[in-house]
Design an enzyme around this catalytic site. Structure first.
Site, PDB file in Angstrom:
ATOM      1  N   GLY A  20       0.901  -1.180  -0.039  1.00 39.57           N
ATOM      2  CA  GLY A  20       0.041   0.048   0.076  1.00 39.57           C
ATOM      3  C   GLY A  20       0.667   1.238   0.103  1.00 39.57           C
ATOM      4  N   VAL A  24       9.344  -2.183  -2.782  1.00 40.71           N
ATOM      5  CA  VAL A  24      10.806  -2.298  -2.325  1.00 40.71           C
ATOM      6  C   VAL A  24      11.373  -2.555  -3.483  1.00 40.71           C
ATOM      7  CG1 VAL A  24      12.142  -2.942  -0.666  1.00 40.71           C
ATOM      8  CG2 VAL A  24       9.997  -1.974   0.033  1.00 40.71           C
ATOM      9  N   LYS A  39      13.152   2.037  -1.366  1.00 40.65           N
ATOM     10  CA  LYS A  39      11.533   1.993  -1.037  1.00 40.65           C
ATOM     11  C   LYS A  39      11.112   3.151  -1.927  1.00 40.65           C
ATOM     12  CE  LYS A  39       7.791   1.453   2.095  1.00 40.65           C
ATOM     13  NZ  LYS A  39       7.261   1.013   3.089  1.00 40.65           N
ATOM     14  N   ASP A 137       3.046   1.352  12.951  1.00 40.56           N
ATOM     15  CA  ASP A 137       2.457   0.190  12.046  1.00 40.56           C
ATOM     16  C   ASP A 137       3.449  -1.100  12.567  1.00 40.56           C
ATOM     17  OD1 ASP A 137       1.189  -1.337  10.309  1.00 40.56           O
ATOM     18  OD2 ASP A 137       2.616  -1.030   8.562  1.00 40.56           O
TER      19      ASP A 137
END
Length: 499
Positions: A20, A24, A39, A137
């Protein structure tokens, strides 16, 4: 874009994963002749050019904050580049597998191993929190176990610098269902205690082989908000139950949890302090908002691999979880706002000052004034080093103090009250806004007429006092009270703008 180059230095070799928040790449740093991970952060396609520019700027700022972290348990960020109208993060390349993949392959891990992974991850989180950075996260896929034995917390791409808005905060909430703390699902910005909850959910999966809350996305969200977590078995059970407490204030602090995890990793009793050895999570206040999130779950966008999920969030410009950078308090109210509050066409010059309680500003005219102060407790050098927990405690202590003091002396030379006068304090009133709530009260003179109204409230880690005083005959008691409340609301809006 395989075969492409960034900054005339990084050769993109092949994708390693996508999700989302972007993709990478395995890349080679041709200048230093080493392999790195790059990334590529993707932005929503619907963004207008100005919004896209602001999002890129914000992402670079967040990357700069992350780059300041130096800890063996945090993936190192080498460089940040803006090319092809989007940011690219150049990071150290890790070899191994993440915790989620390990549990999927081997099943539940031994308690001592889970505790060691938890301790090293929490040590890394604490280093980030000390710099005012939240991860937001923490999940099994972002806890990486290298072939050399390191435990590394990865993917700070959606991390949040305290006191700052973030790339993913424009009406969106991001995270991974089942690993987002309840308060964040309810729309609150959360804080370090929210990362602790997510870590506990991560360790639960490692210890049990399945998540605390399982099932479809909507069910995970609903159960996180409405049902206590199922207990983990074995020596980790009590500690994880404490870390998964519904109320952030009921969770152990990071130092306590880290000490307990290290003892468990060594095969010892965790020695939880009294009050945490039998924690039963309770439902948080504000549960009436649960239906918003359950209804919104139908619109959740799930993405495999790196990243998380986006969830529409009611309202924008949510307050940050902490203000850790000194702000110019005297700019929180605009001249137009001050003019409206004091009923004057031209706003008076502001007068900054400070005392042992904290910095303050005053706007005065003959007969009236607006005052603003950000407060601190006696153990903290300045208000910006307060935490939401210590700020909440300070606000409670302030309410107790004012509740004891009914007859006071007051003076305000700048508005014309040059000698100390007696005043009576009215009843303490609870307020639910601005901020996370607080209290208010009024002062009256010997005639019983109100001349001053005070509002004290907490927003994130700050305790703010706003005062409106007038010795003019025109405003009524109700108007004085309403003006103070309006001033407090404008100050909170100013804080949000300043963040």
């Amino acid at each position: 874009m395989s075969g492409g180059r960034l900054a005339n230095r990084y050769a993109l070799l092949r994708p390693l994963g996508s999700g989302g928040m972007g993709r990478v790449w395995l890349a080679r740093d041709e200048m230093l002749d080493r392999e790195v991970a790059v990334k590529e952060l993707t932005l929503p396609e619907h963004l207008a050019p100005r919004e896209r520019h602001e999002a890129v700027t914000r992402a670079v700022r967040e990357a700069q904050a992350t780059a300041q972290l130096r800890h063996p348990g945090i993936v190192a960020l080498h460089d940040v580049i803006v090319e092809h109208d989007r940011p690219w993060l150049v990071m150290e390349l890790l070899r191994g597998r993440d915790l989620g993949a390990l549990v999927a392959a081997q099943g539940p891990l031994p308690p001592a191993q889970v505790a060691r992974i938890g301790a090293e991850t929490l040590d890394a989180l604490s280093a980030a929190h000390a710099r005012g950075l939240q991860h937001r996260d923490v999940k099994p896929g972002n806890v990486f176990l290298t072939d050399s034995g390191r435990v590394v917390l990865t993917d700070f791409g959606i991390a949040r610098q305290e006191g700052q808005a973030t790339l993913t905060e424009q009406g969106l909430m991001i995270g991974s269902p089942g690993f987002i703390a309840p308060e964040r699902l309810e729309g609150h910005p959360g804080g370090p205690a929210s990362d602790l909850w997510s870590l506990a959910a991560t360790l639960f999966l490692a210890a049990e082989g399945s998540p605390v809350y399982d099932g479809p996305v909507a069910e995970r969200i609903k159960n996180t908000l409405t049902r206590p977590p199922r207990p983990a078995r074995g020596p980790l059970g009590l500690l994880l139950a404490a870390m998964l407490a519904r109320d952030p204030a009921a969770r152990p602090d990071a130092a306590t949890a880290l000490h307990a995890l290290r003892r468990l990793a060594a095969g010892q009793n965790p020695e939880l302090p009294r009050g945490h050895d039998a924690t039963v999570p309770t439902r948080r206040k504000g549960g009436s908002r649960v239906w918003i999130w359950i209804a919104a779950a139908a619109a959740v966008l799930l993405v495999a691999g790196v990243g998380g999920f986006f969830l529409l969030r009611p309202g924008e410009n949510a307050p940050p979880s902490a203000y850790n950078v000194p702000l110019d308090l005297c700019k929180l109210l605009t001249p137009e706002e001050v003019g409206t509050l004091l009923d004057t066409r031209q706003a008076p010059a502001v007068k900054p000052s400070a005392d042992e309680v904290g910095p303050k500003c005053g706007w005065t005219t003959p007969g009236a004034g607006v005052g603003l102060q950000v407060q601190k407790d006696s153990d903290t050098p300045d208000p910006w080093r307060m935490t939401p927990v210590t700020a909440g405690r300070l606000l409670t202590n302030q309410e107790r103090y004012w509740n004891r003091s009914e007859k006071l002396q007051w003076t305000w030379p700048e508005i014309g009250v040059k000698q100390s006068l007696p005043a009576n304090r009215g009843a303490i009133r609870k307020v639910t806004a601005p901020g996370e709530g607080g209290f208010a009260f009024e002062l009256s003179g010997k005639t019983g007429r109100i001349h001053s109204s005070f509002v004290l409230f907490r927003t994130a880690n700050l305790v703010v006092q706003v005062e409106y005083t007038t010795i003019n005959n025109k405003p009524t008691d109700v108007e004085i009270r309403n003006t103070a409340q309006k001033a407090a609301q404008l100050v909170e809006q100013g804080l949000r703008r300043a963040s």
